[in-house]
Design an enzyme around this catalytic site. Structure first.
Site, PDB file in Angstrom:
ATOM      1  N   GLY A 197       0.761  -1.255   0.000  1.00 22.52           N
ATOM      2  CA  GLY A 197       0.000   0.000   0.000  1.00 22.52           C
ATOM      3  C   GLY A 197       0.787   1.297   0.000  1.00 22.52           C
ATOM      4  O   GLY A 197       0.792   2.021  -0.986  1.00 22.52           O
ATOM      5  N   GLY A 198       1.454   1.594   1.108  1.00 21.67           N
ATOM      6  CA  GLY A 198       2.116   2.888   1.260  1.00 21.67           C
ATOM      7  C   GLY A 198       3.198   3.152   0.225  1.00 21.67           C
ATOM      8  O   GLY A 198       3.549   4.305  -0.039  1.00 21.67           O
ATOM      9  N   ASP A 276      -6.205  10.643   8.111  1.00 14.81           N
ATOM     10  CA  ASP A 276      -4.764  10.563   7.841  1.00 14.81           C
ATOM     11  C   ASP A 276      -4.152  11.820   7.244  1.00 14.81           C
ATOM     12  O   ASP A 276      -3.051  12.189   7.618  1.00 14.81           O
ATOM     13  CB  ASP A 276      -4.486   9.368   6.910  1.00 14.81           C
ATOM     14  CG  ASP A 276      -3.027   8.947   6.902  1.00 14.81           C
ATOM     15  OD1 ASP A 276      -2.385   9.016   7.974  1.00 14.81           O
ATOM     16  OD2 ASP A 276      -2.514   8.566   5.840  1.00 14.81           O
ATOM     17  N   ARG A 375      -3.815  -4.666   6.947  1.00 15.62           N
ATOM     18  CA  ARG A 375      -4.612  -3.470   6.669  1.00 15.62           C
ATOM     19  C   ARG A 375      -6.003  -3.778   6.150  1.00 15.62           C
ATOM     20  O   ARG A 375      -6.249  -4.847   5.616  1.00 15.62           O
ATOM     21  CB  ARG A 375      -3.899  -2.647   5.571  1.00 15.62           C
ATOM     22  CG  ARG A 375      -2.528  -2.153   5.945  1.00 15.62           C
ATOM     23  CD  ARG A 375      -2.619  -0.914   6.783  1.00 15.62           C
ATOM     24  NE  ARG A 375      -1.327  -0.542   7.369  1.00 15.62           N
ATOM     25  CZ  ARG A 375      -1.046   0.710   7.731  1.00 15.62           C
ATOM     26  NH1 ARG A 375      -1.908   1.672   7.567  1.00 15.62           N
ATOM     27  NH2 ARG A 375       0.109   0.969   8.303  1.00 15.62           N
ATOM     28  N   ASN A 502     -11.261  10.854  25.551  1.00 20.00           N
ATOM     29  CA  ASN A 502     -10.439  11.971  25.063  1.00 20.00           C
ATOM     30  C   ASN A 502     -11.300  13.187  24.692  1.00 20.00           C
ATOM     31  O   ASN A 502     -10.806  14.301  24.609  1.00 20.00           O
ATOM     32  CB  ASN A 502      -9.604  11.539  23.853  1.00 20.00           C
ATOM     33  CG  ASN A 502      -8.539  10.527  24.239  1.00 20.00           C
ATOM     34  OD1 ASN A 502      -8.098  10.486  25.393  1.00 20.00           O
ATOM     35  ND2 ASN A 502      -8.125   9.700  23.288  1.00 20.00           N
TER      36      ASN A 502
HETATM   37  O1  TSX Z   1      -6.073   4.867  20.061  1.00 13.93           O
HETATM   38  C1  TSX Z   1      -5.819   5.039  21.242  1.00 13.93           C
HETATM   39  N1  TSX Z   1      -6.252   6.204  21.859  1.00 13.93           N
HETATM   40  C2  TSX Z   1      -6.934   7.270  21.074  1.00 13.93           C
HETATM   41  C3  TSX Z   1      -8.344   6.963  20.963  1.00 13.93           C
HETATM   42  C4  TSX Z   1      -9.268   7.833  20.557  1.00 13.93           C
HETATM   43  N2  TSX Z   1      -5.121   4.080  21.931  1.00 13.93           N
HETATM   44  C5  TSX Z   1      -4.601   2.901  21.265  1.00 13.93           C
HETATM   45  C6  TSX Z   1      -3.189   3.202  20.802  1.00 13.93           C
HETATM   46  C7  TSX Z   1      -2.633   2.207  19.863  1.00 13.93           C
HETATM   47  C8  TSX Z   1      -3.101   2.413  18.462  1.00 13.93           C
HETATM   48  C9  TSX Z   1      -4.894   4.268  23.250  1.00 13.93           C
HETATM   49  N3  TSX Z   1      -4.240   3.505  24.141  1.00 13.93           N
HETATM   50  C10 TSX Z   1      -5.340   5.411  23.919  1.00 13.93           C
HETATM   51  C11 TSX Z   1      -6.052   6.407  23.206  1.00 13.93           C
HETATM   52  O2  TSX Z   1      -6.466   7.414  23.762  1.00 13.93           O
HETATM   53  N4  TSX Z   1      -4.935   5.326  25.210  1.00 13.93           N
HETATM   54  C12 TSX Z   1      -4.272   4.158  25.325  1.00 13.93           C
HETATM   55  C13 TSX Z   1      -3.652   3.647  26.563  1.00 13.93           C
HETATM   56  C14 TSX Z   1      -4.682   2.847  27.336  1.00 13.93           C
HETATM   57  C15 TSX Z   1      -4.877   1.515  27.042  1.00 13.93           C
HETATM   58  C16 TSX Z   1      -5.846   0.803  27.759  1.00 13.93           C
HETATM   59  C17 TSX Z   1      -6.587   1.429  28.750  1.00 13.93           C
HETATM   60  C18 TSX Z   1      -6.377   2.769  29.007  1.00 13.93           C
HETATM   61  C19 TSX Z   1      -5.436   3.464  28.296  1.00 13.93           C
HETATM   62  N5  TSX Z   1      -7.528   0.794  29.566  1.00 13.93           N
HETATM   63  C20 TSX Z   1      -7.978  -0.489  29.493  1.00 13.93           C
HETATM   64  O3  TSX Z   1      -7.545  -1.241  28.663  1.00 13.93           O
HETATM   65  C21 TSX Z   1      -9.056  -0.877  30.421  1.00 13.93           C
HETATM   66 MN    MN Z   2      -0.457   8.036   8.200  1.00 13.72          MN
END
Ligand code: TSX
Ligand code: MN
Length: 592
Positions: A197-198, A276, A375, A502
Site C-alpha cells: 500500500g504505502g 490521515d 490493513r 479523550n
Molecule cells: O487509540 C488510542 N487512543 C486514542 C483513541 C481515541 N489508543 C490505542 C493506541 C494504539 C493504536 C490508546 N491507548 C489510547 C487512546 O487514547 N490510550 C491508550 C492507553 C490505554 C490503554 C488501555 C486502557 C487505558 C489506556 N484501559 C484499558 O484497557 C481498560
Molecule cells: Mn499516516
C-alpha cells in the site's frame, strides 16, 4: 478519452520504456472494476470472501518480504541536496531518473499497463489535484479505486491541465531493487519492486503528503499528516480540529471517536472528516480550512474491534480489501489479533499457512495470524460517523490544531501553545517513545516533527519556515495544542483512560478556543486547572489524577530541551531563527 498532450506523451513514453502487452484505461465504472475483481480472483491475486457476511469484500496476501513502507528505500530527489531533508534519503534528480529508467526497462512485458486517472479531493473542487498512476498491478487499481476518486470524470476535470505523474511496477518484487523515488521539482513519482500500500498507492503518502507538501510550499497552502474531526455540541454547533500524531498513537481511533455516555446524553456527537491527511488553505474569512483529499481508509487491522473503534470496524463490513489478515476457512471471513477473543480454529495465517489461535513458537510465544501491519482498505462512505462536510469543496474551518505523541512522563495530558510561532515550535519538537512491539528497544525517543518526518517532500527547516509564513497569512488563527494520552504511573500503567474519554480533553481545547475557560501558565505553555476537565462518570479518575496528569517537571523538560537543540542541529542550517528563539524562551522559563 483525452486530448491532454502531456498525458498522451506520458503514456507513449512509458509504453516505450516498460513495453506492456496492452494498455487499459480505468474508467471508474462498476462494470470495469467488477471485471478486474473477477480477473484478480482467477489469477489468485484476491480471494473472494463470504459475500453474505462481507459483501464486496476480498482478501489479498502480499509476498512476505513486502509488508510495510520502506523508509530506507524511499528517496526525495532534487537537483540540490540541501533542498531535501537530512532525516530523509536524497538522490540527485538526473542520477535517480537514470537509475529508475534502467529498472523500468521492459518491466511490463507480458503484462497489462493500467492508466488510473485519480483526483485527490472531490472531483472538480478548486482545491483538488489530479494524478495519473500507470501501474501493472490490479491490486493497486482496486485499492486506488477505494482510496481516491478514479476514472473518466477525473479526465474530464483534468482537461488540458497539469497532473502528478506516477509510475509503478511490482516488477520482480525484489527487495534489493525496491525504490520509491519522488521528484517534487518534476511533479513525478516512481515506485518499483513493491506491491504494498504505502509504497504503491501513489495518491496517498507519495502524492498527498510528499509531493503536495512541496506544492503547498510553492503555492501557499499546507499538506499535513492530520486527521480532521468535527465535534457537535448540544446546540448543534460543529467545531473542527485537525490533529497530527506519529504512528501507533491511535489517529484513526481519534478520527472516529465515540463520545462517552454522559456527553452522548447531553447531545454531543463526533463526525469524521478524515483519518490521515489534511490539505489546509487560508479561506477568504482569514481562517484555515481543511479538506481530506482521500476517499477511503487504509487502516491497521490488528487492535481494531467493537470497543476500540466500532466505526472503523463497521466501515470494513462491505466493499473492503483486506491485506495480510487471517482467512477463516470455515466461513470465508477474516480475523486479526485484537478483533475478538475467538480466533478461528480452521484458518490460514497472513502467509497462507495453516493456522489456529493456539499455535506457539519455540519460545512458547503465540504465533500471530495477521501481520502486525495488516490493513483494511475501506470506502469512507461506509463510515457511520462520516461528516456531511466530507465532500465540501471548501473543506471545514479549523478551530484548533492538535499535536501529540506517546510520552510516558514528559508531556502533560494537554497543553496550549502561547501563540502561533510557539505552536509551530510545539509541532516541531513532537516525539514518541517506542513501544515493545515496534523494535524491542522500549522508551527510545524518536523525533517526528508534525508527524511528517518520513513525509516532507523538501527541507525540514524550510518546512518549519513555511508553517511560520502561513501563520502570518491567517488572521483568525486556530489555537495550537499538544496532547499525550499515554502518561504512565510508577508501575507503568496508563493513567488517562483515553479513547472516547479523550472528548473530555477536546472539550477543554474548544472551550479555550472560545475563551470560555482560564488556564494555568507553565514553562511550556498553558495547562488546564484540574477542575476544568470534566471527569463526570469516570471511574478511578479524580481531580488529583488530572492534577498529576498536567504537571510539568522542570528537570525532565531541561533534558528535553537539550534533545530538541540536538535535533535542530541535526536538521541543519535552515531551521528558522524563530524556532531557536522559542527554544531560548523555553530554557529561560525553565531556569527561572
Ligand atoms: O487509540 C488510542 N487512543 C486514542 C483513541 C481515541 N489508543 C490505542 C493506541 C494504539 C493504536 C490508546 N491507548 C489510547 C487512546 O487514547 N490510550 C491508550 C492507553 C490505554 C490503554 C488501555 C486502557 C487505558 C489506556 N484501559 C484499558 O484497557 C481498560
Ligand atoms: Mn499516516
Amino acid at each position: 478519452m483525452t486530448t491532454n498532450k502531456k498525458l498522451l506523451t506520458f503514456i507513449e513514453e512509458t509504453k516505450a520504456l516498460c513495453n506492456p502487452d496492452k494498455v487499459v484505461w480505468i474508467d471508474g465504472s462498476e462494470a470495469q472494476l467488477n471485471e478486474l475483481r473477477e480477473q484478480a480472483v482467477k489469477e489468485k491475486i484476491l480471494i473472494k470472501l463470504n459475500q453474505e457476511k462481507l459483501p464486496g469484500c476480498y482478501l489479498h496476501r502480499t509476498t512476505v518480504n513486502d509488508v510495510a513502507r520502506v523508509e530506507d528505500r524511499t528517496f526525495i530527489c532534487s537537483k540540490v541536496k540541501e533542498d531535501s531533508s537530512p532525516v530523509n534519503n536524497w538522490m540527485e534528480t538526473g542520477e535517480a531518473m537514470k537509475m529508475m529508467n534502467d529498472l523500468f526497462k521492459g518491466v511490463m512485458k507480458g503484462r497489462t499497463m493500467y492508466v488510473i486517472p485519480y483526483s485527490m479531493g472531490a472531483v472538480g473542487s478548486k482545491f483538488s489535484k489530479i494524478g495519473i498512476e500507470l501501474t501493472d498491478s490490479i491490486y493497486v487499481v482496486l485499492n486506488m479505486a477505494i482510496m481516491t476518486r478514479v476514472g473518466n470524470k477525473v479526465l474530464d476535470a483534468l482537461g488540458d491541465g497539469d497532473f502528478v505523474k506516477g509510475l509503478h511496477s511490482y516488477a520482480e518484487l525484489s527487495e534489493e531493487k525496491r525504490y520509491i523515488c519522488h521528484f517534487p521539482e518534476e511533479n513525478t513519482i516512481m515506485s518499483i519492486n513493491s506491491n504494498y500500500g504505502g509504497n504503491v498507492l501513489l495518491g496517498k503518502k507519495c502524492f498527498a503528503l510528499r509531493i503536495a507538501s512541496y506544492l503547498g510550499k510553492t503555492e501557499g497552502w499546507m499538506a499535513e499528516h492530520m486527521l480532521i474531526l468535527g465535534i457537535e455540541n448540544p446546540k448543534g454547533e460543529i467545531k473542527y480540529v485537525a490533529a497530527a500524531f506519529p504512528s501507533a498513537c491511535g489517529k484513526t481511533n481519534l478520527a472516529m471517536l465515540i463520545p462517552p455516555e454522559i456527553y452522548k446524553k447531553k447531545g454531543y456527537k463526533c463526525w469524521c472528516v478524515g483519518d490521515d491527511i489534511a490539505w489546509i488553505r487560508v479561506g477568504e474569512d482569514g481562517r484555515l480550512w481543511a479538506v481530506n483529499p482521500e476517499n477511503g481508509f487504509f487502516g491497521v487491522a490488528p487492535g481494531t474491534n467493537m470497543k476500540s473503534n466500532p466505526n472503523a470496524l463497521l466501515s470494513t463490513r462491505k466493499n473492503t480489501i483486506f491485506t495480510n489478515v487471517v482467512e477463516n476457512l470455515d466461513d470465508e471471513t477474516v480475523w486479526w489479533e485484537g478483533l475478538d477473543k475467538n480466533p478461528p480454529k480452521n484458518a490460514l495465517d497472513w502467509k497462507g499457512n495453516p493456522w489456529n489461535g493456539d499455535m506457539k513458537d519455540e519460545n512458547g510465544k503465540p504465533i500471530k495470524g495477521a501481520h502486525p501491519n495488516s490493513r483494511f482498505t475501506a470506502p469512507t462512505v461506509n463510515c457511520p460517523c462520516l461528516s456531511d462536510q466530507f465532500e465540501a469543496p471548501d473543506g471545514v474551518p479549523l478551530s484548533a490544531i492538535i499535536f501529540g505523541g506517546r510520552r510516558a512522563k514528559t508531556a502533560p495530558l494537554v497543553y496550549q501553545s502561547t501563540d502561533w510561532n510557539n505552536g509551530v515550535f510545539v509541532g516541531s519538537i513532537m516525539a514518541s517513545e517506542t513501544t515493545a512491539a515496534a523494535t524491542g528497544a522500549v522508551g527510545v525517543v524518536r523525533r517526528d516533527p508534525m508527524a511528517m518526518r518520513p513525509f516532507v517532500g523538501y527541507n525540514m527547516g524550510d518546512y518549519f519556515a513555511h508553517w511560520i509564513e502561513m501563520g502570518k497569512k491567517v488572521k483568525n488563527q486556530p489555537k495550537i495544542f499538544n496532547v499525550n494520552w499515554f502518561r504512565t504511573d510508577d508501575e507503568g500503567n496508563f493513567i488517562w483512560p483515553g479513547f472516547g474519554d479523550n472528548l473530555r480533553v477536546l472539550d477543554w481545547i474548544l472551550a479555550r478556543c472560545e475563551d470560555k475557560v482560564d488556564a494555568k501558565e507553565t514553562p511550556i505553555g498553558y495547562v488546564p486547572y484540574a477542575k476544568d476537565i470534566n471527569i463526570e462518570g469516570l471511574e478511578g479518575v479524580t481531580e488529583a489524577t488530572i492534577e498529576d496528569l498536567t504537571t510539568v517537571d522542570k528537570e525532565t523538560w531541561k533534558k528535553e530541551a537539550e534533545g530538541i537543540e540536538k535535533f535542530y542541529k541535526e536538521l541543519g542550517e535552515r531551521v528558522p531563527k524563530e524556532l531557536y528563539g522559542e527554544l531560548a524562551k523555553l530554557n529561560a522559563k525553565l531556569d527561572k
